[in-house]
Design a protein around this motif. Structure first.
Motif, short mmCIF file in Angstrom:
data_model
loop_
_atom_site.label_atom_id
_atom_site.label_comp_id
_atom_site.label_asym_id
_atom_site.label_seq_id
_atom_site.Cartn_x
_atom_site.Cartn_y
_atom_site.Cartn_z
N GLY A 323 -10.95 -16.12 -0.21
CA GLY A 323 -9.57 -16.52 -0.08
C GLY A 323 -8.67 -15.30 0.11
N ASP A 324 -7.36 -15.51 0.05
CA ASP A 324 -6.40 -14.43 0.22
C ASP A 324 -5.72 -14.11 -1.12
N MET A 325 -5.07 -12.97 -1.15
CA MET A 325 -4.32 -12.57 -2.33
C MET A 325 -2.85 -12.43 -1.93
N TYR A 326 -1.97 -12.97 -2.75
CA TYR A 326 -0.53 -12.94 -2.48
C TYR A 326 0.17 -12.11 -3.56
N ILE A 327 0.95 -11.15 -3.08
CA ILE A 327 1.77 -10.34 -3.98
C ILE A 327 3.15 -10.99 -4.07
N GLU A 328 3.58 -11.34 -5.27
CA GLU A 328 4.88 -11.95 -5.49
C GLU A 328 5.82 -10.91 -6.11
#
Length: 378
Positions: A323-328
């Motif tokens: 999957g992907d990683m999201y930086i918030e």
């Protein structure tokens, strides 16, 4: 007309045991059963003869009388094979044929002492890193295992159970009451059809004993909270040599201090200094495999702004993809300012730092508030 020899009717030798008699009878009875041969008088007559022969030979006392005196033992008021029409016990014959034709579907097959062991459930909590990489932990299970003293047979010295002398291995006994034949579970073997003459002293005839079992369980990469893993044959041991049950491992993934998981994607909330959020810059963020990834923050980033790192998320179960990683982004307001820092911020504000073009969301919000109040006063 001279009656046929009972042993010849069943096609067995005179020294055939109970199991051979039963097998031969069922095979022939199924072939000539009236339900399978409608309107066939010859088949019906043979069906009656075969049942009469079996009713005599399966009873030890009647068989002994027949071996000594032949058919004469049951003539002139002798104890015949049954009280039904023509000396044939229809209830008895039908019960045997029903067991043969449908026992596998109903579970009513008799004479089987082996019982499958119970399934076991084991609750296991793993870390998010373990869910990403997979692991092979050892689990310790208090369970029932096959008795080592009797090899699971339940009999002393590993001997096999013997046929129940009361029901001759059938598991049920019959009693004649007028026109009816009453059938009930054998009281000696409790319907098992076999008994143990000398129970094992270690397991007391059950064929199993309580022990703690240690085994390695393979957890594949990509598992999620609530997944279940089946380990065949690692449940409780069966009763008296029966097959073991299965082990079911129910997984729960512990919360992580840095990452939040949604399916195969990961979310990481990163606090940004006000200066970095305003001017832009590069930061390093952690990854689930334990490494670091460089992220470029655009100038003017706001709280909630997301940056996507492809293929840096969780492993996908039974797949090579990730999957992907999201930086918030979470813009942090500075606290505990020095006198000089405060002076600089005040200079920034006097220089137009609070102008709408610098803080569009702030001015947009309060413009809507002003319109709201104006509408109320009209």
């Amino acid at each position: 007309m001279e009656k046929a020899d009972y042993y010849d009717l069943l096609g067995v030798s005179r020294d055939a045991d109970a199991a051979s008699l039963k097998s031969a009878y069922r095979k022939i009875a199924m072939e000539c059963h009236p339900d399978r041969n409608p309107d066939d008088k010859a088949a019906e007559a043979r069906f009656k003869e075969v049942n009469e022969a079996y009713e005599i030979l399966k009873d030890d006392q009647k068989r002994a009388a027949y071996d000594r005196y032949g058919h004469a033992a049951f003539e002139n008021g002798g104890a015949g094979p049954g009280a039904g029409r023509g000396g044939f016990d229809f209830a008895s014959g039908f019960a045997d044929i029903f067991d043969e034709m449908f026992g596998d579907f109903t579970g009513a097959r008799r004479g089987n002492t082996a019982t499958r062991g119970a399934d076991l459930r084991y609750n296991m909590e793993i870390s998010l890193e373990d869910a990403f990489r997979g692991r092979e932990p050892e689990v310790h299970l208090p369970t029932s295992v096959a008795c080592t003293a009797c090899s699971g047979s339940g009999a002393e010295g590993g001997a096999q159970p013997v046929s129940c002398p009361t029901c001759q291995g059938a598991g049920r006994v019959r009693a004649q009451q007028g026109f009816f034949t009453i059938e009930r579970t054998c009281p000696s073997c409790q319907g098992q059809g076999r008994v143990i003459d000398h129970p094992c002293a270690t397991c007391r005839g059950t064929g199993r004993e309580r022990k703690e079992k240690t085994l390695a369980v393979k957890i594949p990469p990509g598992v999620e909270d609530g997944n279940r893993i089946r380990v065949p044959g690692e449940g409780e041991a069966g009763l008296r040599g029966g097959p073991p049950g299965d082990l079911y491992i129910f997984l729960s993934v512990a919360p992580h201090p840095l990452f939040r998981r949604e399916g195969a994607d990961l979310y990481c909330r990163v606090p940004l200094p006000m200066t970095v959020a305003t001017l832009g810059g590069a930061i390093e963020v952690p990854t689930i495999e334990g490494g670091r990834a460089k992220v470029n923050i655009p100038a003017g980033a706001q709280t909630g702004h997301r940056l996507r790192l492809r293929n840096k998320g969780m492993a996908v179960l039974r797949s090579k993809s990730r999957g992907d990683m999201y930086i918030e982004a979470q813009v942090e307001t500075p606290v505990k300012l020095t006198k000089r820092q405060r002076e600089l911020l005040e200079e920034f504000d006097k220089a137009g730092g609070g102008h709408s073009k610098h803080q569009p969301e702030h001015h947009g919000f309060f413009a809507k508030v002003k319109e709201f109040w104006d509408d109320l006063t009209e």
